[in-house]
Design a protein around this motif. Structure first.
Motif, short mmCIF file in Angstrom:
data_model
loop_
_atom_site.label_atom_id
_atom_site.label_comp_id
_atom_site.label_asym_id
_atom_site.label_seq_id
_atom_site.Cartn_x
_atom_site.Cartn_y
_atom_site.Cartn_z
N ARG A 195 38.15 56.50 42.52
CA ARG A 195 38.92 56.56 41.71
C ARG A 195 38.93 55.75 40.45
N SER A 196 38.96 55.57 38.69
CA SER A 196 38.87 55.62 37.81
C SER A 196 39.63 55.46 36.95
N ASP A 197 39.99 54.72 36.27
CA ASP A 197 41.20 54.78 35.24
C ASP A 197 40.59 54.31 33.68
N LYS B 131 48.03 42.27 40.35
CA LYS B 131 48.33 43.63 42.00
C LYS B 131 46.68 43.59 42.00
N ALA B 132 45.82 43.28 41.59
CA ALA B 132 44.45 43.75 41.61
C ALA B 132 44.00 42.57 42.89
N MET B 133 44.33 40.97 42.16
CA MET B 133 44.16 40.34 44.39
C MET B 133 44.29 40.40 45.28
N ARG B 134 45.95 40.96 45.27
CA ARG B 134 46.97 41.44 45.77
C ARG B 134 45.89 42.61 46.96
N SER B 135 45.62 43.70 46.33
CA SER B 135 44.73 44.90 46.55
C SER B 135 43.33 43.89 47.48
N ILE B 136 42.36 43.81 46.63
CA ILE B 136 41.48 42.93 46.95
C ILE B 136 41.67 42.12 47.66
N LEU C 211 38.11 51.48 34.29
CA LEU C 211 38.74 50.37 35.38
C LEU C 211 37.75 51.91 36.37
N GLN C 212 36.88 50.98 37.53
CA GLN C 212 36.77 52.18 38.51
C GLN C 212 36.94 51.13 39.84
N TYR C 213 37.15 52.43 40.79
CA TYR C 213 38.13 51.78 42.12
C TYR C 213 37.51 52.15 43.39
N LEU C 214 36.80 51.29 44.13
CA LEU C 214 35.97 51.79 45.33
C LEU C 214 36.33 51.44 46.64
N ALA C 215 35.99 52.04 47.55
CA ALA C 215 36.36 52.10 48.83
C ALA C 215 34.69 53.00 49.48
N TYR C 216 34.30 51.88 50.51
CA TYR C 216 33.12 51.83 51.55
C TYR C 216 33.96 51.92 52.39
N HIS D 75 44.96 52.14 43.08
CA HIS D 75 45.07 52.86 42.16
C HIS D 75 46.40 53.23 41.70
N ALA D 76 47.82 53.45 42.62
CA ALA D 76 48.72 53.82 41.96
C ALA D 76 49.19 52.18 41.65
N ALA D 77 48.69 51.22 42.14
CA ALA D 77 49.67 49.95 41.40
C ALA D 77 49.60 49.74 39.96
N ILE D 78 47.52 49.97 39.95
CA ILE D 78 46.95 49.65 38.72
C ILE D 78 48.47 50.93 37.27
#
Length: 495
Positions: free
Chosen positions: A355-357, A370-375, A416-421, A439-442
């Motif tokens: 996803r991207s923003d 929030k980004a830290m918690r997500s990772i 911002l690019q969010y990636l999940a493998y 994505h929703a958190a950011i």
């Protein structure tokens, strides 16, 4: 090793880089239309020089492969391998008569699987010629040309165009959707550097569009997304002289992420335009890690270290830097430094969601937390990996007016690019749930824009997010060049 797959081990390899392996919305189109008269694959074969590979035919399995294995279960009725632009015209005319879905493939990297279809794929990979002008000021390349081949051919001449870094992305998909890479703050998007583009339109004509001839189509092909207005077959691109350049990799303990990202967003979008510094928050074998890496075109190691000095002052910094030839650096960013040409060109599919923003203003500390918690949550899940990649804008990217080309994102600080493998297909639901939650958190902190080359089949309001104020003109171009909506897919522009 393939560039996007390389992301999964970026933080454990000393000279590893990360940025989305984007072919974007690969040159793709689809539509199911009422049949006007019975047609067959034999009819298509009779009009093409290249082979038409039906299911089960020798070579079919390889020809149908796409990069994102989430779409590996799609089996086209046939893959028509275009040996010439006339073959592409034949595919378009045949699809119009047959009323069958058509997807054109340049590199096969479409994030959303738009490079394939249950109907017929028009494979452009043989349209891969590269011709550098005698004066070196431009290059003409086929839409199926791989970026690794274009970068290598130009690099040997001390030239460059601002491509992305994934070596096996096709030129067509990336250029049509914008195309942002590590030289873009200096030279603009890849689409900014398109001098002309050859396009097969819905009526089967081959059009060469530039500022004087078919200017509206030319404008739309500069960031309007692949597969919307026709099938691009070749591009003439402005080239830029390049030489030895400085590079840097910076790592910190994970606990320093808030300070690192705060410093990065103060520096990277405002640095000299020759500088391009990415920031990565990613899972790793030993735990989450944060990294900043990039280059200074034509710069020295000391000049680049001066640019990153506020980052270097963040406690715990571990910095590696040096100077390499431009071509050597592109191989580093491609994840195939020191490997053979064949290894750099190897098409190694993976399974991912993205996803991207865009951020139009600096993100607050709450977003970093929030980004830290997500990772950290993705690290705990297993069954794959995850990352957030931040690409700086500014420089030449923001020097162009929003309506000068179809690429509208000219007032943003960074993407911002969010990636999940996912390791296995069974892991995909877990990865998607994580990706959506991240994505929703950011979202409260971003602008609402998104990058069309990171095309996202789950994005609501995607037309405005990708095209913004340029959408009405893009619809006008669609109406003019494809009035019957032959070129249509799930996220295509509609008149």
């Amino acid at each position: 090793m393939n560039r996007r797959a390389f992301l999964e081990r970026v933080v454990v390899v000393p000279l590893a880089a990360v940025a989305g392996c984007s072919g974007g919305a690969s040159v793709s189109s689809s539509r199911v239309r009422p049949r006007r008269r019975p047609v067959s694959l034999g009819d298509l074969r009779s009009t093409m020089r290249g082979p038409v590979l039906a299911r089960g035919a020798p070579g079919y399995a390889d020809a149908r492969r796409v990069y994102n294995q989430r779409y590996a279960a799609i089996h086209p009725r046939a893959v028509a391998v275009a040996a010439s632009e006339e073959d592409v015209r034949a595919c378009v005319r045949w699809a119009g008569r047959a009323g069958i879905s058509l997807a054109a493939r340049s590199g096969g990297h479409s994030y959303a699987g738009y490079s394939t279809t249950p109907g017929v794929v028009c494979d452009l990979r043989r349209l891969d010629g590269i011709s550098i002008a005698v004066d070196g000021r431009s290059v003409t390349a086929g839409a199926g040309c791989l970026l690794v081949d274009l970068v290598s051919a130009l690099g040997r001449r001390g030239l460059a165009v601002p491509t992305g870094s994934c070596p096996t992305v096709g030129l067509g998909g990336q250029a049509l959707g914008g195309g942002v890479g590590l030289a873009s703050r200096a030279f603009g998007t890849l689409s900014d550097n398109v001098l002309s583009v050859r396009v097969v339109t819905a009526d089967g004509r081959l059009v060469e569009a530039d500022r004087r001839s078919d200017p509206d189509l030319y404008w739309a092909c500069q960031g309007g997304g692949g597969g919307n207005f026709g099938i691009a077959t070749a591009f003439t691109l402005r080239t830029h002289p390049v030489g030895d350049s400085a590079y840097v990799f910076c790592d910190w303990p994970w606990s320093q992420t808030p300070a690192v990202v705060a410093a990065w967003q103060d520096i990277a979008p405002h640095a000299p335009e020759a500088a391009y510094l990415l920031c990565s928050l990613a899972t790793d074998l030993s735990g989450p890690r944060v990294r900043v890496f990039g280059q200074l075109l034509g710069g020295t190691e000391s000049e680049l270290r001066a640019v990153i000095s506020p980052l270097a002052s963040v406690a715990g910094a571990s910095i590696s830097s040096g100077v390499r030839s431009y071509l050597d650096l592109q191989q580093i960013w491609a994840g195939c430094s020191g490997e053979s040409a064949a290894a750099c060109r190897a098409f190694v599919p993976t399974r991912f969601g993205a996803r991207s923003d865009y951020a139009g203003r600096p993100l607050p500390s709450a977003a970093f937390a929030k980004a830290m918690r997500s990772i950290e949550a993705r690290q705990a899940q297993g069954g794959g990996s995850g990352a957030l990649l931040l690409d700086p804008y500014g420089g030449a990217l923001n020097a162009v007016a929003a309506d000068a080309t179809a690429f509208v994102h000219r007032d943003q600080l960074f993407s911002l690019q969010y990636l999940a493998y996912s390791t296995e297909r069974s892991d995909v639901p877990i990865a998607d749930a994580w990706l959506n939650a991240f994505h929703a958190a950011i979202r409260p902190y971003v602008s609402g824009q998104a990058y069309q080359n990171y095309i996202d089949p789950t994005l609501t309001g995607w037309e405005d997010a990708y095209y913004g104020s340029n959408l009405p003109r893009l619809r006008d171009v669609k109406r003019a060049y494809d009035p019957d909506n032959l070129f249509r897919f799930r996220q295509s522009i509609n008149a």
